[in-house]
Motif scaffolding. Structure first.
Motif, PDB file in Angstrom:
ATOM      1  N   ASN A  21     -18.527 -13.485 -13.909  1.00  0.00           N
ATOM      2  CA  ASN A  21     -17.208 -13.246 -14.510  1.00  0.00           C
ATOM      3  C   ASN A  21     -17.116 -11.890 -15.195  1.00  0.00           C
ATOM      4  O   ASN A  21     -16.059 -11.273 -15.214  1.00  0.00           O
ATOM      5  N   VAL A  22     -18.217 -11.469 -15.811  1.00  0.00           N
ATOM      6  CA  VAL A  22     -18.209 -10.158 -16.466  1.00  0.00           C
ATOM      7  C   VAL A  22     -19.508  -9.428 -16.112  1.00  0.00           C
ATOM      8  O   VAL A  22     -20.605  -9.959 -16.289  1.00  0.00           O
ATOM      9  N   ASN A  49     -12.276 -13.344  -9.948  1.00  0.00           N
ATOM     10  CA  ASN A  49     -12.382 -13.790 -11.347  1.00  0.00           C
ATOM     11  C   ASN A  49     -13.482 -13.042 -12.086  1.00  0.00           C
ATOM     12  O   ASN A  49     -14.304 -13.646 -12.780  1.00  0.00           O
ATOM     13  N   CYS A  50     -13.495 -11.747 -11.883  1.00  0.00           N
ATOM     14  CA  CYS A  50     -14.571 -10.939 -12.465  1.00  0.00           C
ATOM     15  C   CYS A  50     -13.989  -9.663 -13.060  1.00  0.00           C
ATOM     16  O   CYS A  50     -13.072  -9.071 -12.496  1.00  0.00           O
ATOM     17  N   VAL A  51     -14.522  -9.266 -14.207  1.00  0.00           N
ATOM     18  CA  VAL A  51     -14.169  -7.976 -14.811  1.00  0.00           C
ATOM     19  C   VAL A  51     -15.430  -7.128 -14.829  1.00  0.00           C
ATOM     20  O   VAL A  51     -16.489  -7.587 -15.276  1.00  0.00           O
ATOM     21  N   THR A  71     -18.208 -16.526 -24.785  1.00  0.00           N
ATOM     22  CA  THR A  71     -16.880 -17.051 -24.456  1.00  0.00           C
ATOM     23  C   THR A  71     -16.948 -17.979 -23.238  1.00  0.00           C
ATOM     24  O   THR A  71     -15.962 -18.613 -22.870  1.00  0.00           O
ATOM     25  N   ALA A  73     -18.425 -16.979 -20.108  1.00  0.00           N
ATOM     26  CA  ALA A  73     -18.449 -16.252 -18.840  1.00  0.00           C
ATOM     27  C   ALA A  73     -19.873 -16.178 -18.282  1.00  0.00           C
ATOM     28  O   ALA A  73     -20.838 -16.145 -19.043  1.00  0.00           O
TER      29      ALA A  73
ATOM     30  N   LEU B  75     -12.050 -13.639 -21.355  1.00  0.00           N
ATOM     31  CA  LEU B  75     -10.799 -14.411 -21.389  1.00  0.00           C
ATOM     32  C   LEU B  75      -9.947 -14.078 -20.164  1.00  0.00           C
ATOM     33  O   LEU B  75      -9.339 -14.959 -19.551  1.00  0.00           O
ATOM     34  N   ARG B  76      -9.942 -12.783 -19.796  1.00  0.00           N
ATOM     35  CA  ARG B  76      -9.179 -12.372 -18.607  1.00  0.00           C
ATOM     36  C   ARG B  76      -9.788 -12.971 -17.345  1.00  0.00           C
ATOM     37  O   ARG B  76      -9.099 -13.534 -16.502  1.00  0.00           O
ATOM     38  N   ALA B  77     -11.123 -12.844 -17.231  1.00  0.00           N
ATOM     39  CA  ALA B  77     -11.801 -13.316 -16.019  1.00  0.00           C
ATOM     40  C   ALA B  77     -11.652 -14.822 -15.854  1.00  0.00           C
ATOM     41  O   ALA B  77     -11.563 -15.323 -14.738  1.00  0.00           O
ATOM     42  N   LEU B  78     -11.635 -15.534 -16.979  1.00  0.00           N
ATOM     43  CA  LEU B  78     -11.596 -16.997 -16.926  1.00  0.00           C
ATOM     44  C   LEU B  78     -10.174 -17.542 -16.970  1.00  0.00           C
ATOM     45  O   LEU B  78      -9.974 -18.750 -17.064  1.00  0.00           O
ATOM     46  N   ARG B  80      -8.024 -17.243 -19.418  1.00  0.00           N
ATOM     47  CA  ARG B  80      -7.752 -17.836 -20.738  1.00  0.00           C
ATOM     48  C   ARG B  80      -7.103 -16.836 -21.692  1.00  0.00           C
ATOM     49  O   ARG B  80      -7.141 -16.995 -22.915  1.00  0.00           O
TER      50      ARG B  80
END
Lengths: 391, 294
Positions: A21-22, A49-51, A71, A73, B75-78, B80
Motif C-alpha cells: 500500500n505504501v 491501491n498503492c502510494v 495505519t 498499510a 489513508l489514501r491507499a486504503l 480511508r
C-alpha cells in the motif's frame, strides 16, 4: 514463469505481487534500481491501491513507513549501507512498536573509507535492533523470500520488521534466470494484511507511549518473546512455501554434506554458491568437508547449528564483516551456539568492501585448516601487504 | 471520551493543553495525531495513562512530519481518506532544529497534513535548553548569562518565512493566549489540500519564569509588542494579520519573565533590548501590524 532478470527486478516484481500500500525509499547504490523498477510500475499504474513516495532521506522514508504501517498499510522499502544506518533509529523504533515493515538491504560496506561495494558490515550493525534478518544466496531466493517475509512479519505472533539481505552488485546487478511469481499465485499464498491494532478514528489507540521504569522492561521482554516466536512461524512459512512451490526450500539453515564431515564451512549470502562448489570438488578428492548455509541470522538458529555440527570437529566461519575489537559477528554467534561443546573454530573475514574472493582463496583456507596450518580464532584472509598511515 | 482529557501531566499554566484542545476542537476530533518527542508527548502519552481520545502516535523526536505523511498516504491507499485529518504536534526544537530536514521534505512534497509547531521557545521538557526558535537575549541552560555572555546571541529562526518559501498553501502563526484565533486558523487550514503550517506561541511557566497565570499574560504581551506577530499566508501571499492598537514597548514583555530579566542588568542587555525592539518594529513594518492613528 522463468525469465532472465536482474536482481533488482526479481525484488521489485515480487514486491508488486504482494500488493503493498505504501512504498517509500531514497536512492542509494547498489539499491536504487529496485525502487526505480517500483517507481516505473507505479508510474504505469501497475501498483493498485498503492502510494509511492520518494523521500528526501532514508530516515524519512522509514519514518513514512512507520506512519503507514501503524495505519494498517502493507509497506516496503529498500536501502543499504549508509542508508540503513541512517534508517536505524527509525527501524529500532518500528521494532519496538511492532510494525511489520519489510525491507531489502542490498549489502554494502560502511564508510570510512567510502566504499560502494559489497560486504555485510551494514546489516550486522542492525543485529540488536529487534528485527528479523535473513540472507539470500541468489536472486530466486530473494524473489521467493518477499512474500514469505510479509507472511511472517504480519503474523500476529510476530509483528516485527523483516530485513532481507542480498549482496550488493554480486546479486543486485547479476542477471539470473528467476521463476517469477504470478499475481494469482501470490494472492493465493499471501492474504491481505489484517493488523491486530491500527490507528483509526473509530477506535482511537495510542501508539508509541513512553514507558517509565515500572513498565519499560516488560515491553523489551515482549520484543524478545516475539523474536523467539518468529523461529517457529518462519519454519512453518518456509515449509508452506516449499509445499506451495514444490521447491526444496530448506529452513533457517541448509546443511549439506555434513553427516560424515570432519570439517564444516559456515557461510551466508551469495558466497555460499562458490563455497558449495569448492566443497563438492574437495569431496570428490576424498576430503570430508561439509557446508552449512546460514539463512536466518535473527533470530539466530542456535539449536539447528548445534545439531548440524554434532559430529563435526572443525568449523570454519567465512563472513564479510567484523565486530572490531573481537571477531566476525557470525563466528561470535556460532561460538555461542556451541558453548560447552569442544570444537575447533576458525573464523575468517573475507571480501570486505567488495574485495574479490577467488575460488583459490576458499581452497587455501580449507586446506590450511585441515592441515593444521592456522590457529583457531580470527583471521583476515585475502589481504595485501599494507603500510598503515597511522601510526 | 474527550479528545484530550484532563489528568495529563502539564504544569498549571502550561500553554500546550490550551493549544491542543483548541486544535482538536476545531477538527471535531476527526483526526490522527502525530506527536514528536517532547513536553506534550511526556505529559500525555505515558503507557496506561494516555490523555488522547483520538488516534495518536509518537515515533521519534525528529520524524513527526514524515510519520504524518505516511499516515496520510496509507489513508489514501486504503480508501480511508474521509476518516480524518492528519495533524502533527511538534515542539519548536523538533520543528526548527532536529526535525527541520524531515519537515522541509514533507512541505516540499506538499503532503496533505496540518503541522502545528507548539513554540515555547526552548527545549523545555529537558530543562530549558536553547533551540532555533529561542529568541535573542534569552537565558537558557545552554546559553546562560555570564560575565561575557548575555544569553542567546543569535536571532529566532524565521520558520514562518521558511515555510512560506516552500510554496505550501497555508502558513499562519497563532498563540495560546488567543484560543479563538487558534480555532479559526485550524478551520481555515482545512480548506486547503497540501501541507499547512501553523506555529503557535505557547508559554512555558518553568522555562519562561512566570507563575501559573503569568504565561498567558506574557504570551499576550508577545503579540501586543509585535515580537510575535499573528499572521496568515495563503499560497505565499500575506492575507491577514492581527492588528495592534498602541503597540507596547518590548520591555513590558521582557521584564515580567525570568528568562529575560538579566537584560536589565547585564552590560550587553541594553543593546539586546534595543535589537529586540528593532525586530518588533521591523515586524510591525513588514506585516503592517500597527493600527493607523487617525
Amino acid at each position: 514463469m522463468m525469465k532472465v532478470v536482474r536482481g533488482f527486478y526479481s525484488v521489485a516484481h515480487a514486491v508488486k505481487t504482494c500488493r503493498p500500500n505504501v512504498i517509500s525509499a531514497y536512492p542509494i547504490t547498489p539499491q536504487t534500481e529496485i525502487v526505480e523498477n517500483l517507481a516505473a510500475m507505479y508510474a504505469n499504474g501497475e501498483l493498485e491501491n498503492c502510494v509511492y513516495i520518494t523521500a528526501e532521506s532514508e530516515f524519512s522514508a522509514a519514518s513514512i513507513l512507520v506512519g503507514a504501517s501503524a495505519t494498517g498499510a502493507r509497506t516496503f522499502t529498500a536501502t543499504c549501507s549508509q542508508g540503513l544506518i541512517l534508517m536505524s533509529e527509525v527501524l529500532i523504533n518500528a521494532a519496538g512498536m511492532r510494525l511489520p515493515i519489510v525491507l531489502v538491504n542490498t549489502n554494502r560496506a560502511l564508510s570510512a573509507p567510502l566504499s560502494i561495494w559489497n560486504d555485510h558490515q551494514d546489516s550486522m550493525f542492525m543485529r540488536d535492533a529487534g528485527i528479523i534478518q535473513v540472507y539470500v544466496e541468489n536472486n530466486q531466493e530473494a524473489h521467493d523470500l518477499i512474500p514469505q517475509a510479509y507472511k511472517i512479519a504480519e503474523n500476529s505472533k510476530v509483528l516485527l520488521p523483516f530485513m532481507i539481505c542480498m549482496d550488493g552488485y554480486k546479486l543486485t546487478h547479476a542477471y539470473e534466470p528467476v521463476d517469477l511469481h504470478s499475481q494469482e499465485m501470490i494472492d493465493e499464498f499471501l492474504p491481505p494484511y489484517e493488523p491486530v491494532a491500527k490507528l483509526s478514528v473509530d477506535k482511537p489507540l495510542t501508539f508509541g507511549s513512553y514507558a517509565p521504569p515500572h513498565i519499560y522492561m516488560e515491553f523489551r521482554v515482549a520484543l524478545q518473546n516475539a523474536t523467539e516466536r518468529a523461529r517457529k512461524v518462519m519454519e512453518d512459512v518456509f515449509k508452506e512455501w516449499a509445499e506451495f512451490t514444490g521447491r526444496d526450500w530448506k529452513s533457517h539453515i541448509s546443511v549439506e554434506n555434513v553427516d560424515d564431515a570432519e570439517l564444516a564451512v559456515i557461510t551466508l549470502g551469495s558466497i555460499t554458491s562458490l563455497v558449495r562448489d569448492v566443497v563438492e570438488s574437495l569431496r570428490r578428492e576424498g576430503k570430508k568437508v561439509g557446508l552449512i548455509k546460514l539463512r536466518t541470522f535473527r533470530p539466530f538458529p542456535n539449536d539447528e547449528i548445534r545439531k548440524a555440527l554434532k559430529n563435526v570437529n572443525k568449523v570454519i566461519v567465512l563472513e564479510r564483516a567484523v565486530s572490531f575489537g573481537n571477531e566476525g559477528q557470525v563466528a561470535i554467534e556460532v561460538k555461542n551456539a556451541l558453548y560447552g561443546k569442544s570444537k575447533e573454530i576458525y573464523s575468517f573475514a573475507i571480501g570486505l568492501g567488495g574485495r574479490d574472493v577467488p575460488r583459490e582463496l576458499i581452497v587455501k583456507i580449507i586446506d590450511n585448516v585441515m592441515q593444521g596450518k592456522v590457529k583457531q580464532g580470527f583471521h583476515f584472509e585475502g589481504v595485501q601487504e599494507f603500510k598503515e598511515v597511522i601510526p | 471520551m474527550r479528545y484530550f482529557s484532563s489528568g495529563h501531566g502539564a504544569c498549571p499554566g502550561c500553554g500546550l493543553p490550551i493549544a491542543v484542545k483548541n486544535v482538536l476542537q476545531a477538527l471535531d476530533g476527526k483526526c490522527f495525531v502525530v506527536n514528536s518527542t517532547g513536553c506534550l508527548e511526556i505529559i500525555s502519552s505515558q503507557y496506561g495513562k494516555s490523555a488522547w481520545g483520538v488516534p495518536y502516535i509518537h515515533s521519534l523526536f525528529e520524524n513527526a512530519a514524515p510519520v504524518a505523511a505516511g499516515i496520510e498516504a496509507a489513508l489514501r491507499a486504503l480508501g480511508r481518506k474521509d476518516e480524518g485529518h492528519v495533524v502533527v504536534f511538534a515542539g519548536d526544537g523538533a520543528t526548527a532544529d532536529i526535525g527541520f530536514g524531515c519537515l522541509s521534505g514533507v512541505m516540499d512534497r506538499n503532503h496533505d497534513i496540518i503541522y502545528i509547531c507548539l513554540d515555547n521557545e526552548a527545549y523545555q521538557n529537558t530543562g530549558h535548553q536553547q533551540s532555533g526558535l529561542t529568541p535573542m537575549g534569552e537565558a537558557t541552560t545552554t546559553t546562560p548569562v555570564g560575565k561575557l555572555m548575555p544569553g542567546k546571541l543569535g536571532k529566532k529562526k524565521d520558520m514562518v518565512s521558511i515555510a512560506v518559501a516552500h510554496g505550501i498553501p497555508y502558513v499562519a502563526t497563532s498563540s495560546s493566549a488567543f484560543p479563538a484565533d487558534i480555532r479559526r486558523k485550524v478551520k481555515r487550514a482545512l480548506e486547503f489540500e497540501g501541507t499547512k503550517y501553523i506555529q503557535i506561541h505557547s508559554p512555558c511557566v518553568t522555562g519562561w519564569g512566570v507563575d501559573g497565570k503569568g504565561g498567558i499574560i506574557a504570551a499576550k504581551l508577545a503579540v501586543e509588542t509585535g515580537l510575535y506577530p499573528l499572521v496568515e499566508f495563503e499560497y505565499g501571499k500575506l492575507t491577514r494579520v492581527r492588528k495592534i492598537k498602541d503597540r507596547k514597548p518590548v520591555e513590558e514583555y521582557l521584564k515580567i519573565q525570568r528568562r529575560f530579566r538579566h537584560l536589565f542588568k547585564h552590560p550587553m542587555g541594553k543593546q539586546i533590548i534595543e535589537e529586540l525592539q528593532r525586530i518588533a518594529d521591523e515586524n510591525a513594518r513588514k506585516y503592517g501590524l500597527d493600527v493607523e492613528k487617525k
